[in-house]
Design an enzyme around this catalytic site. Structure first.
Site, short mmCIF file in Angstrom:
data_model
loop_
_atom_site.label_atom_id
_atom_site.label_comp_id
_atom_site.label_asym_id
_atom_site.label_seq_id
_atom_site.Cartn_x
_atom_site.Cartn_y
_atom_site.Cartn_z
NE ARG B 333 -3.64 -1.94 2.31
CZ ARG B 333 -4.50 -2.10 2.46
NH1 ARG B 333 -4.60 -1.92 4.35
NH2 ARG B 333 -6.05 -3.02 2.32
CG HIS B 404 -7.01 2.15 4.95
ND1 HIS B 404 -8.16 2.25 4.90
CD2 HIS B 404 -6.74 0.74 4.91
CE1 HIS B 404 -8.72 1.16 4.86
NE2 HIS B 404 -8.21 0.24 5.20
#
Lengths: 267, 640, 218
Positions: B333, B404
């Protein structure tokens, strides 16, 4: 670029919102202007903007439940122009976008209405009755430990898919809100069906059906007369086929003798 | 009081540590368990699984959540899946490999022993969830299906459509409701923890606000377990739920719990880009989309305003496939996010403000057919279309990174106990397993590992090893904590300034995103460290909180949370400033290789930065827990 | 017994009772309609059919008792469910737009009330003769012809049969679903079955008063 360059086409709306200071306070519809609303806003973002302006003007903002704002937590939910979660199919209020409305529209916003969902404040209701229906048997008793290997129990894909369809329920209460009888049948049946089609759910299947149905009644929800409003309102598109499953399980359970103590039911 | 960090990692070889420790730990006699009262704050995967399991064991549990039902905790929004080293695909997975992938994915900033235990219990989690009736995806043969996720070359992710978090949480929630019905757990919905109470140096209770009546209540216990999630909302815009906050952990921090690695935040690469200034949150598109979607931007900046269909194949830059050929679109990510930012900084971003890249399914649709793509991602595609009014089957999705997950959190030892005796911290709220970057599908794994399989053992050891004098809410510590909360509430309501709480939150979020977001540098962080205190000062002078305390007051709830974010943001920037290296989600622009990759500094920074609160107006004290890597070789992460 | 009481006490149980009694009543209605069609043969056929029914003696009374029980249970359950459902929403919406509920489903309860009134009148009209101007115990055919010469009476029958049709359209469908008899399908077959039952029953019954009024039967 559709949908991304529409900030220019802002809308002016009139809201008719149910305001009620507290559970036992009297309530009523109050009108608010909602000007300069972008079609790309979500419905709740539109309410945020209205609330921001109310606060700045020294008024109390409109209270409404919301959390994830991506359609999965089930917190949000209001009647929008007489339809639970508003006009879009399979969409929670937080995922409803203002492009579903037009400039000059009047929007009626009310809390869910049911005896079992008393208003807490403004658009917020108490949905703890749903938790109590789950407590009555909406689970598989599998205390944490070391159960058998997950693949030791194959489950047919169609069964797993059907379980998932019903397990998708987010517990928002739209089914109750939309039902002319304020029935919680779709919510209860979805859980009964999720667990009834899985092999793990078999041992408790009868007690679960009886106990959950009877708790649903005791909470003050109405009965199902198959209007079909619930499945249209359901943001997760759960089918009223679930209610057939619930009735079948309930009939079978009523015909079966239940051992004393096996059934933690309410009666 | 000063903190000493002892991770209490059991001696012996890595693979045997947890087994040995389980045997070495003291047990609580079954008949004595019900005499112990435990408080669990939070009802997400970690909190609900812990509360249910502890009640099953016989403990007397009180569980608190701010939502109207424990089923709504934000774990519910996790889409993609949960990792487990089952090796059902026979593709070479093992506990050792999951351990290694997680350590490496975390850029070598996590504790080996904790991560190894996580990989070990991962297999039990799947068994447990299936037994509860979680409807994981299945193959036609009836066995469990798997998918791949970023940062791994094996297929070890179990999933339930795009709603894995929901299904796992509902499983834990149902177990919790069963225990509530049985009387083992008392559930307090719509209650927010506002203070931790210490008696004789031990966590012995909390002060909460009943969010309906506004009443401030105290609750006593023999130990307190926080499972209150992460602090991503310090950025205002994040994929977190609106209510997610740092208050519980921040209050605990101010009572003596060390806060570890607060600057380690994860920016998720595949979120729907910001559409306008009114935006209240960002929506994630599951990382699983990168299994079949290809990420690209135009090669030339001048093409970025063209319709995607107008851009010829040879004019497209599939930059992840180009830069990281072996992992390609499945790069971890942090790497995928930074690459997107670089492309946009380069002027090649697409969509409003040039802050977006394409995630294109055209190839996958022509290869697998539309029905297969619908089966895999149908609900995600629908969600995308609802939000953007664009059809991802015919036009590539636009995505952009968004905050996130937060790897940092309260410091805990191997037993998941913080630097305060009796205060245990689970799930995203602790710092323990993900280092500087979390791999996809590992958050669900960690939350459930902590709740189902770690805390039930370690809390028993704590309870059996200590003596507990009975306390009541009349104890001076409770009275003082209660009064402090009342006073704070009164203060917030009495300011009656001119700015709304949200306007402060948005401003703080902008500072954090600009200065402490995807890329950071010393100058920016120093600016932030000047701006945040100023904003905080203005907040306490000029915020407007309508209504009263003794009612349901959502403005007041937000005000309390934002007040804490305004303190916490400063610690985050301080932490980012002291970590003069780039690792995982923490990218300091001063520390990068010639081709723009993160440059770690293992000599100086292979430690956990644990901050101690030193009092109002005092700079926090940095403690360092060195990280020893005995089982993995510290290497430069390469996904090329 | 306790199990039975619990069953009856639940909303699902009452619905099942309504479904089962409803099926009994639908069966009767269809038989009754087929019998009535004897009218279109001639007076003798009709009167013979009526005489045959009476000749069954005790059996007739058993059938009547069964039908009465079914109707009473059906009505009690309906009334109780209606009360429960009303109580479940004490505060009405200021604005509510039904999305899919059919006219038949929304008028089910009032249709039921019309039918109940109709049944009482109908029994007094053609069975006991209480409300009939020139009732004969032997000439059923003549009773029908004379009975329907009054436009108002015929109109009442037509209206009542329309509400019976609507009642059946939702009732047959809902009853089958309530019992959970059908397998899952996208377009439930019971919808079609219910529609045809409703149309046939409505048409079969309505034909007679209309035919009398038009002078086809005399």
């Amino acid at each position: 670029m559709s949908g991304t360059s529409s900030a220019a086409k802002s809308m002016n709306l009139t809201l008719h919102v149910w305001r009620q200071a507290a559970a036992h306070a009297p309530g009523g519809i109050v009108d608010y202007p909602a000007n300069d609303i972008s079609p790309d806003m979500s419905f709740l973002e539109m309410l945020d903007v209205v609330n921001e302006r109310l606060t700045e003007g020294g008024q109390e903002p409109i209270a409404f439940d919301h959390d994830c704002r991506e359609g999965i937590c089930g917190s949000c939910g209001v009647m929008i122009n007489g339809a639970a979660h508003g006009p879009m199919k399979a969409t929670t209020a937080c995922q409803l976008h203002m492009r579903s409305f037009s400039d000059g529209d009047e929007i009626w916003i009310e809390p869910w209405r049911a005896k079992a969902f008393p208003v807490v404040k403004d658009l917020i209701v108490n949905r703890s009755a749903f938790d109590r229906i789950i407590q009555a048997g909406g689970y598989i008793s599998a205390p944490t430990g070391t159960p058998q290997d997950a693949n030791a129990l194959p489950i047919r894909k169609p069964d797993a898919d059907l379980a998932m369809d019903n397990a998708a329920c987010i517990g928002c209460g739209a089914c109750v809100a939309a039902c002319p009888n304020a029935s919680a049948s779709l919510f209860t049946a979805a859980k009964i069906t999720h667990l009834a089609v899985l092999p793990q759910g078999q041992p408790e299947r009868s007690t679960r059906a009886r106990s959950m149905v009877e708790t649903m009644d005791l909470e003050g929800f109405g009965g199902c007369t198959l209007f079909g409003e619930c499945q249209v309102a359901c943001p997760k598109e759960i089918s009223i086929d679930a209610i057939m499953q619930m009735n079948r399980d309930y009939i079978m359970a009523s015909a079966t003798k239940v051992e004393l103590g096996e059934w933690a039911g309410s009666a | 009081m000063t903190i000493t960090l002892d991770a209490k990692i059991p001696a012996g070889p890595l693979a045997g540590k947890w087994d040995k420790h389980q045997f070495d730990m003291k047990l609580v006699n079954p008949v004595n368990k019900r005499k112990f009262h435990l408080i669990v704050v939070g009802s997400g995967l970690a909190g609900a699984s812990a509360a249910a399991t502890l009640s099953e064991l016989g403990y007397n549990v009180s569980c608190f959540c701010y939502q109207d039902s424990p089923r709504r905790a934000h774990s519910i929004a996790a889409q993609g899946g949960i990792n487990a080293a089952k090796n059902y695909r026979n593709d070479g997975d093992s506990v050792q490999r999951l351990f290694y992938d997680t350590i490496k994915g975390g850029d070598f900033r996590a504790r080996e022993a904790n991560v190894y235990r996580l990989a070990q219990v991962s297999v039990d989690i799947i068994d447990q969830c299936v037994a509860q009736g979680v409807p994981f995806a299945r193959e036609y043969g009836g066995l469990l299906a798997n998918r791949s996720f970023g940062g791994a070359q094996v297929s070890r992710t179990f999933y339930a459509r795009g709603q894995t978090g929901q299904q796992l949480l509902i499983g834990a929630y149902q177990a919790l409701e069963k225990e509530i019905a049985g009387g083992g757990v008392t559930m307090y919905e719509r209650h927010e923890m506002l203070e931790l109470v210490l008696v004789d140096g031990k966590a012995r209770g909390i002060v909460v606000r009943d969010m309906v009546s506004g009443e401030i209540e105290s609750h006593t216990a023999d130990a307190v377990i926080l499972a209150t999630g992460g602090y991503g909302n310090v950025f205002y815009l994040s994929t977190n739920a609106k209510g997610c906050n740092v208050t519980a952990t921040w209050r605990a921090h101010k009572k003596g719990a060390a806060f570890a690695n607060p600057c380690f935040t994860q920016i998720h690469p595949t979120c729907i880009p910001v559409a306008g200034g009114y935006q209240s949150k960002l929506t994630l598109m599951s990382e699983s989309l990168r299994n079949d979607g290809r990420v690209w931007v135009p090669k030339r900046a001048e093409d970025s305003t063209k319709e995607p269909s107008q851009i010829a194949e040879e004019d497209r830059d599939y930059y992840l496939e180009r830069k990281y050929p072996s992992y390609g679109n499945l790069s971890p990510r942090d790497i995928a996010s930074r690459a997107a930012k670089e492309a946009c900084d380069d002027g090649r971003g697409v969509g409003p403000g040039g802050l977006g890249v394409y995630l294109d399914f055209a190839d996958a649709i022509s290869r697998l057919g539309r029905p297969m793509i619908e089966e895999r991602y149908g609900n995600l595609f629908e969600m995308y279309q609802r939000i953007t009014d664009e059809d991802p089957y015919t036009r590539p999705m636009r995505i952009y990174p968004a905050v996130h997950y937060t790897m940092g959190g309260l410091w805990v030892d191997y037993n998941l106990m913080s630097s305060i005796d009796g205060l245990h911290v689970l799930g995203e709220a602790n710092f323990s397993d993900h280092g500087a970057n979390r791999l996809g599908a590992s958050a669900l794994m960690q939350g459930l590992a902590d709740g189902y399989f770690v805390i039930p053992y370690t809390i028993g050891h704590y309870l059996a090893s200590n003596k507990f004098e009975p306390v009541t809410t009349a104890h001076p510590a409770f009275v003082a904590a209660n009064a402090a909360v009342e006073e704070r509430t009164r203060r917030l309501l009495s300011i009656n300034g001119t700015r709304t709480v949200d306007s402060f939150h948005r401003e703080l979020g902008r500072i954090m995103w600009d200065k402490c977001g995807m890329a950071r540098d010393a100058a920016g962080l120093q600016q932030a460290l000047e701006l945040i205190p100023k904003l905080r000062e203005e907040f306490w002078r000029n915020v407007k909180v309508p209504g009263i305390g003794a009612e349901l007051n959502q403005s007041l709830e937000k005000a309390g949370r934002v007040a804490d974010f305004l303190e916490f943001g400063e610690l985050m920037c301080l932490d980012a400033l002291q970590r003069e290296e780039s690792c995982g989600g923490h990218f300091r622009t001063e520390y990068q290789t010639a081709d723009g990759e993160a440059m770690r500094n293992d000599e100086q920074f292979a430690y956990v930065a644990a901050w101690e609160y030193a009092g109002e107006g005092q700079p926090p004290i940095l403690h360092k827990e060195p990280l020893a890597f005995e089982n993995v070789h510290l290497s430069t992460r390469s996904y090329k | 017994m306790r199990r039975l009481l619990l069953f009856w006490g639940s909303t699902v149980g009452k619905k099942v009772v309504m479904a089962v009694t409803g099926i009994v009543l639908v069966g009767f209605v269809i038989g009754h309609m087929l019998g009535n069609l004897q009218m279109f043969r001639d007076a003798e056929a009709m009167n013979n059919y009526a005489a045959f029914l009476k000749s069954t003696g005790g059996l007739l009374w058993v059938a009547r008792a069964g039908l009465l029980t079914a109707a009473v249970l059906h009505i009690i359950a309906a009334v109780q469910l209606t009360l429960i459902n009303r109580a479940a929403r004490p505060t009405a919406y200021v604005r509510r737009d039904p999305q899919v509920a059919t006219f038949a489903s929304r008028t089910l309860r009032w249709g039921g009330v019309i039918l109940a009134v109709f049944i009482v009148y109908h029994l007094g009209h053609f069975t006991t003769g209480t409300f009939h101007p020139a009732f004969s115990h032997r000439d059923v055919y003549g009773n029908v012809i004379i009975g329907f010469r009054s436009v108002w009476v015929a109109l009442f029958y037509v209206i009542a049969m329309a509400s019976l049709g609507l009642h059946l359209f939702h009732g047959v469908w809902a009853g089958v679903r309530t019992l959970g008899l059908q397998q899952r399908s996208e377009v439930p077959i019971q919808r079609t079955v219910a529609l045809w039952v409703a149309i046939v029953v409505w048409a079969g019954f309505t034909m007679i008063p209309v035919a009398v009024l038009l002078g086809v039967l005399n």
